[in-house]
Write an enzyme that holds these catalytic residues in place. Structure first.
Site, PDB file in Angstrom:
ATOM      1  N   CYS A   1       3.820   1.433  12.491  1.00 46.01           N
ATOM      2  CA  CYS A   1       4.853   2.323  11.960  1.00 46.01           C
ATOM      3  C   CYS A   1       5.246   3.389  12.952  1.00 46.01           C
ATOM      4  CB  CYS A   1       4.357   2.998  10.687  1.00 46.01           C
ATOM      5  SG  CYS A   1       3.618   1.847   9.582  1.00 46.01           S
TER       6      CYS A   1
ATOM      7  N   ASN B   1      -6.393   2.812  10.713  1.00 42.90           N
ATOM      8  CA  ASN B   1      -5.604   1.674  11.202  1.00 42.90           C
ATOM      9  C   ASN B   1      -5.487   1.646  12.716  1.00 42.90           C
ATOM     10  OD1 ASN B   1      -4.080   4.053  10.131  1.00 42.90           O
ATOM     11  ND2 ASN B   1      -2.450   3.150  11.365  1.00 42.90           N
TER      12      ASN B   1
ATOM     13  N   ALA C   1       0.820  -1.211   0.000  1.00 42.98           N
ATOM     14  CA  ALA C   1       0.000   0.000   0.000  1.00 42.98           C
ATOM     15  C   ALA C   1       0.854   1.262   0.000  1.00 42.98           C
ATOM     16  CB  ALA C   1      -0.943  -0.003   1.188  1.00 42.98           C
TER      17      ALA C   1
END
Ligand code: PLP
Length: 384
Positions: free
Chosen positions: A326, A153, A73
């Site tokens: 992340c 997310n 992505a």
């Protein structure tokens, strides 16, 4: 030592055995280059890629020739945003996104700012949802692109994509949606946005493979390629195709078509069981973001007065996180939770739990007990 119970499915999922089985022949026996036209090795690989293209398109009700395979992505986002910005710069240099985008989008936006594009970062309400009227007011005559994350997310919050698309279309703007957490988990239809992202490892496929879907009408949206060379993917993305990965993505998409609905119901039941029991037992616990417009397997819980940095090591029998995979190593409070109006302390008192296809009821019951136990222990140690 037994492994922790895996409750971090928004970061990544394990590869489904059926996906792995489909991929295996393409590492060794069927190792051909899908671009080789002169022999059967190439033809077999090319056919497998074509089938995967159909499977991915079928998952979102789209057309196979609009699927561009990428390394995931992040690359799809780079291609969509930079590719569109560069191809449409003469029309305008203004882009609108939300403050709750994934870092993959925000970092690309920063890069575009350095290249002279102007980006507006729209706030969301306490539930994490974008106000469509605000979007309408923000779009200008030089706005070329609107980017809205489909499902977040960190919180799982789902945006009102159809209303957003209506506004974008009425203003003749391209709508890009980072649909990475949505595709394969909830129904996503190709015609709901103009550019969509897909990542196999979010729905039981392998890591390092994904796609950008070119929706919209005809002609197909113009994008400047970000990887030149070789002419693959109709010249839109150079590089030898990752056949095993693409086959895995296709198989994962095929399974998602069949199982998405029943899986969603099952995960919502388990998630709600976890959430309601914890809220009942641990007074003051809050769910961050909308509880109704949300991915069925996600909950983001806030325990007042606690620090997730202290709680998570205590919960070593559970694989959970403080935010996105992340940014969770950064030590900074989550920008997503801050955008919902949380203070640094509140954001730092939150944990993300992501259920998945392989999460069992027994695991959830164990997770409930552990969370209650460890949060109570921390509250006793440092009463607020
Ligand atoms: N966008 C969202 C919403 C995500 O959750 C992720 C994955 O963490 C990405 C983009 C990046 O996806 P990939 O790992 O396929 O590059």
């Amino acid at each position: 030592m037994s492994k922790p119970i895996y409750l971090d499915n928004n970061a990544t999922t394990s590869v489904d055995e059926r996906v792995l089985e489909a991929m295996m022949p393409f590492f060794s026996q069927e190792f051909g280059n899908a671009s080789s036209r002169t022999h059967a090795y190439g033809w077999v690989a090319d056919e497998a890629v074509a089938q995967a293209r159909e499977q991915v398109a079928a998952l979102i009700g789209g057309e196979p020739d609009r699927v561009i395979f990428t390394s995931g992505a992040t690359e799809a986002i780079n291609l969509a945003l930079k590719g569109l910005a560069r191809a449409h710069a003469r029309k305008g240099r203004h882009i609108v996104v939300t403050q709750t985008e994934h870092m993959a989008v925000l970092d690309v936006c920063r890069s575009l700012e350095r290249d002279g594009f102007e980006i507006t970062y729209l706030p969301v309400n306490q539930a994490g949802i974008l106000d469509v009227r605000l979007l309408q007011e923000t779009i200008r005559s030089d706005t070329i692109l609107v980017g809205v994350i489909w499902a977040n997310n960190e919180t799982g919050v789902i945006q009102p994509i159809d209303e957003i698309a209506e506004v974008a279309r009425s203003k003749r703007c391209v709508l890009f949606s980072d649909s990475t957490q949505a595709v394969g988990r909830i129904p996503v239809s190709a015609n709901q946005a103009d550019l969509l992202t897909v990542s196999a490892h979010k729905f039981y496929g392998p890591k390092g493979v994904g796609a950008l879907y070119l929706g919209g009408g005809r002609p197909v949206i113009r994008l400047t390629p970000q990887i030149d060379g070789g002419g693959q993917e109709s010249g839109r993305r150079g590089g030898t195709l990752n056949t095993p990965g693409i086959v895995g993505l296709g198989k994962a998409a095929e399974i998602a078509v069949q199982e998405l609905e029943s899986e969603g119901r099952r995960m919502a039941q388990l998630r709600d069981r976890l959430e309601t029991t914890i809220i009942e037992r641990l007074e003051g616990t809050r769910v961050n973001g909308s509880r109704s417009s949300r991915l069925s397997g996600t909950t983001n819980l806030r325990f007042p007065g606690l620090s997730s940095a202290k709680l998570i090591p205590e919960l070593h029998e559970l694989a959970v996180s403080a935010g996105s995979a992340c940014s969770s190593g950064s030590g900074r409070p989550s920008h997503v939770l801050k955008a919902l109006g949380l203070t640094d302390e509140e954001a730092g008192a939150s944990i993300r739990i992501g259920l998945g296809r392989f999460t069992t009821k027994a695991e959830i019951d164990r997770a409930i007990d552990l969370i209650i136990d460890k949060v109570e222990a921390q509250w006793t140690l440092s009463p607020s």
